[in-house]
Write an enzyme that holds these catalytic residues in place. Sequence first.
Site, mmCIF file in Angstrom:
data_model
loop_
_atom_site.group_PDB
_atom_site.id
_atom_site.type_symbol
_atom_site.label_atom_id
_atom_site.label_comp_id
_atom_site.label_asym_id
_atom_site.label_seq_id
_atom_site.Cartn_x
_atom_site.Cartn_y
_atom_site.Cartn_z
ATOM 1 N N ASP A 79 0.822 -1.212 0.000
ATOM 2 C CA ASP A 79 0.000 0.000 0.000
ATOM 3 C C ASP A 79 0.858 1.266 0.000
ATOM 4 O O ASP A 79 1.846 1.360 0.726
ATOM 5 C CB ASP A 79 -0.902 -0.020 1.247
ATOM 6 N N GLY A 202 -9.183 5.660 2.719
ATOM 7 C CA GLY A 202 -9.759 6.379 3.856
ATOM 8 C C GLY A 202 -11.108 5.841 4.258
ATOM 9 O O GLY A 202 -12.021 6.602 4.604
ATOM 10 N N THR A 226 -7.023 3.001 9.805
ATOM 11 C CA THR A 226 -7.060 3.786 11.042
ATOM 12 C C THR A 226 -7.911 3.140 12.120
ATOM 13 O O THR A 226 -7.514 3.080 13.291
ATOM 14 C CB THR A 226 -7.573 5.209 10.751
#
Length: 272
Positions: A79, A202, A226
């Site tokens: 990534d 995201g 995240t």
Amino acid sequence: MKLQDKYEQLDQANKALLAVNFYNFETLSAVLKAAANRQVPIILQSTKRTIEYLGLEVTAKLARAATSQYGVEAWLHLDHAQDPDLIQRALDAGYDSVMIDASEEPIEQNREITRKVVEMAKPYGASVEAELGYIAKLGQSKDEVAFTQPDEASQFVEDTGINALAVAIGSAHGFYDKEPNLDIELLAKIHNTTPAALVLHGGSGIPDTQIQQAIRNGIRKINLATEVKSGFMNTLRDILAQSDGIDLRKEFPPAITYVQELLENKIAVISE
């Protein structure tokens, strides 16, 4: 099955895969347990920093061994790589897919760098992902707007031969200051102009309904990082605050379980 072939299959079914970053055995285990329980394929993602932490050989072999242990169909993806040398080493180590992120360069330079990576990946049969537009990274402003344009996306894919394209449609890396608002209409236009699998970066913090709309309008890969990191660490902090134990094998499992359940819920959302 190669990842690029899986993308074609997903496009025909109007479905998407979850692509999850792992950082150690514990997070890798959580990802694969979730996929095994839900009986779905998954993309395992590692970044330059994870490779620096674990070592490239350990990262690749750990992912392969764990995938075999849990009996999951999975692909190993590099990534957000910006260094062609790292990409080459990842290909040599057996990665199924690599991302060259030259999105912060002028589009001509992005195109040239990406084209070279596509050529590098061909002998390995690996999938190549690139990024076009501005998707705020950690520490970058989320107020800047430079969405991917359909005509540019179409030309970029044609010129480079990439298999997957990360598009800027309103998402950002890291936590959101306010609820994101994906431009689904723009996404649909991009999808209609290019055969590349479209990628949503995201994915942490995007409302479920928007995720589902994005899939219906062309997103085939949804990145998640995240929420995995924060969920694991916050759970671990809570456990350690109430424990004086020193056996990692007893302290880590609740954090693994938290991430596993988080991902099972995400898989349920994208499978609807």
